[in-house]
Motif scaffolding. Sequence first.
Motif, PDB file in Angstrom:
ATOM      1  N   TYR A  64      14.851  33.402  -0.188  1.00 37.27           N
ATOM      2  CA  TYR A  64      15.945  31.491   0.688  1.00 37.27           C
ATOM      3  C   TYR A  64      15.823  32.228   2.311  1.00 37.27           C
ATOM      4  O   TYR A  64      16.049  33.792   2.500  1.00 37.27           O
ATOM      5  CB  TYR A  64      17.526  31.944   0.463  1.00 37.27           C
ATOM      6  N   CYS A  65      15.278  31.439   3.031  1.00 38.72           N
ATOM      7  CA  CYS A  65      14.830  31.685   4.549  1.00 38.72           C
ATOM      8  C   CYS A  65      15.909  30.072   4.983  1.00 38.72           C
ATOM      9  O   CYS A  65      14.727  29.247   4.865  1.00 38.72           O
ATOM     10  CB  CYS A  65      13.606  31.879   4.599  1.00 38.72           C
ATOM     11  N   ILE A  66      16.638  29.809   5.656  1.00 32.96           N
ATOM     12  CA  ILE A  66      17.132  29.041   6.303  1.00 32.96           C
ATOM     13  C   ILE A  66      16.652  28.408   7.494  1.00 32.96           C
ATOM     14  O   ILE A  66      16.449  27.679   7.940  1.00 32.96           O
ATOM     15  CB  ILE A  66      18.783  29.110   6.712  1.00 32.96           C
ATOM     16  N   ASP A  67      15.987  29.833   8.670  1.00 32.83           N
ATOM     17  CA  ASP A  67      15.474  29.405  10.038  1.00 32.83           C
ATOM     18  C   ASP A  67      13.457  29.773   9.805  1.00 32.83           C
ATOM     19  O   ASP A  67      13.569  31.020   9.459  1.00 32.83           O
ATOM     20  CB  ASP A  67      15.833  30.292  10.564  1.00 32.83           C
ATOM     21  N   ALA A  75      11.690  42.030   6.018  1.00 32.11           N
ATOM     22  CA  ALA A  75      12.037  42.237   4.800  1.00 32.11           C
ATOM     23  C   ALA A  75      11.515  41.250   3.858  1.00 32.11           C
ATOM     24  O   ALA A  75      11.942  41.444   2.445  1.00 32.11           O
ATOM     25  CB  ALA A  75      13.307  42.611   4.390  1.00 32.11           C
ATOM     26  N   LEU A  76      11.861  40.215   4.592  1.00 31.73           N
ATOM     27  CA  LEU A  76      11.436  38.739   4.403  1.00 31.73           C
ATOM     28  C   LEU A  76       9.999  38.472   3.601  1.00 31.73           C
ATOM     29  O   LEU A  76      10.185  38.066   2.339  1.00 31.73           O
ATOM     30  CB  LEU A  76      12.153  37.838   4.744  1.00 31.73           C
ATOM     31  N   GLN A  77       9.030  38.770   3.942  1.00 31.30           N
ATOM     32  CA  GLN A  77       7.803  38.731   4.267  1.00 31.30           C
ATOM     33  C   GLN A  77       7.976  40.082   3.207  1.00 31.30           C
ATOM     34  O   GLN A  77       6.853  39.092   1.994  1.00 31.30           O
ATOM     35  CB  GLN A  77       7.288  39.720   5.872  1.00 31.30           C
ATOM     36  N   GLU A  78       8.571  41.049   3.162  1.00 27.39           N
ATOM     37  CA  GLU A  78       7.863  41.363   1.238  1.00 27.39           C
ATOM     38  C   GLU A  78       8.932  41.237   0.042  1.00 27.39           C
ATOM     39  O   GLU A  78       8.038  41.252  -0.785  1.00 27.39           O
ATOM     40  CB  GLU A  78       8.708  42.823   1.464  1.00 27.39           C
ATOM     41  N   LYS A  79       9.665  40.247   0.353  1.00 27.45           N
ATOM     42  CA  LYS A  79      10.145  39.589  -0.678  1.00 27.45           C
ATOM     43  C   LYS A  79       9.515  38.736  -1.089  1.00 27.45           C
ATOM     44  O   LYS A  79       8.815  38.162  -2.544  1.00 27.45           O
ATOM     45  CB  LYS A  79      11.627  38.593  -0.363  1.00 27.45           C
ATOM     46  N   PHE A  80       8.650  37.969   0.178  1.00 28.52           N
ATOM     47  CA  PHE A  80       7.888  36.855  -0.423  1.00 28.52           C
ATOM     48  C   PHE A  80       6.493  37.370  -0.939  1.00 28.52           C
ATOM     49  O   PHE A  80       5.990  36.588  -2.354  1.00 28.52           O
ATOM     50  CB  PHE A  80       7.033  35.888   1.437  1.00 28.52           C
ATOM     51  N   LYS A  81       6.171  38.313  -1.049  1.00 26.75           N
ATOM     52  CA  LYS A  81       5.316  39.235  -1.493  1.00 26.75           C
ATOM     53  C   LYS A  81       5.166  39.586  -2.657  1.00 26.75           C
ATOM     54  O   LYS A  81       4.033  39.375  -3.287  1.00 26.75           O
ATOM     55  CB  LYS A  81       4.527  40.228  -0.643  1.00 26.75           C
ATOM     56  N   ARG A  82       6.720  39.760  -3.260  1.00 30.81           N
ATOM     57  CA  ARG A  82       6.394  41.063  -4.455  1.00 30.81           C
ATOM     58  C   ARG A  82       6.756  39.944  -5.058  1.00 30.81           C
ATOM     59  O   ARG A  82       6.883  39.544  -6.408  1.00 30.81           O
ATOM     60  CB  ARG A  82       7.973  41.096  -4.337  1.00 30.81           C
ATOM     61  N   GLY A  83       7.782  38.223  -4.813  1.00 32.07           N
ATOM     62  CA  GLY A  83       7.991  37.268  -5.640  1.00 32.07           C
ATOM     63  C   GLY A  83       8.987  37.614  -6.453  1.00 32.07           C
ATOM     64  O   GLY A  83       8.882  38.539  -6.763  1.00 32.07           O
TER      65      GLY A  83
END
Length: 187
Positions: A64-67, A75-83
């Motif tokens: 989830y990314c609102i902006d 940390a968010l970039q890692e979530k996207f990479k990890r999937g």
Amino acid sequence: MSVSLMSLWLPILLGGVFCWFASSIIHMFIKYHNADYKKLSNEDQVSDAIRAGNPKPGLYSMPYCIDMKEMSDPALQEKFKRGPVGMISVFDNGMPPMGKLLIQQLLFFIVAGVLIAYVATLSLVFGADFMSVFRTVMAVSFLAFGYGVIPYSVWYGHPWSNCVRFLIDALIYAAVFGATFAWLWPA
């Protein structure tokens, strides 16, 4: 002489009903939309995890990314990479309310028919020939029924093959509306 919107009530209603039948045939007999969705290999575990969060019906994205500013967060970039990266539609529990959904689909076609008819009254005259009505109404109908699905493949990850199937539907609905309006155009 111009054509009034009220004089097109019959092609609006019949076009809507004919498209509703075409949609029913596509989904119940031809069934090429069965390829639109795939089954997760661990469906029960995914269902259990989603159920544990008790989400209300709605559309959810993960991560989830609102902006867009948040995209710089490591940390968010890692979530996207990890999937996984995805969108989930959550509906009310229980069997789909088919009666309600079928009525909504019919209303969709009829409301679209009103808008299509409105454009036709602006661009076609009383007594216009069959092919002029057919071509104009078909083009507007294709835009009404199909063009809006393309961004779902561009932005939301829907497979392009799904988009193509929906565009085929739109072409069928457009031909149905075009033929119905051309057949019943005031002369």
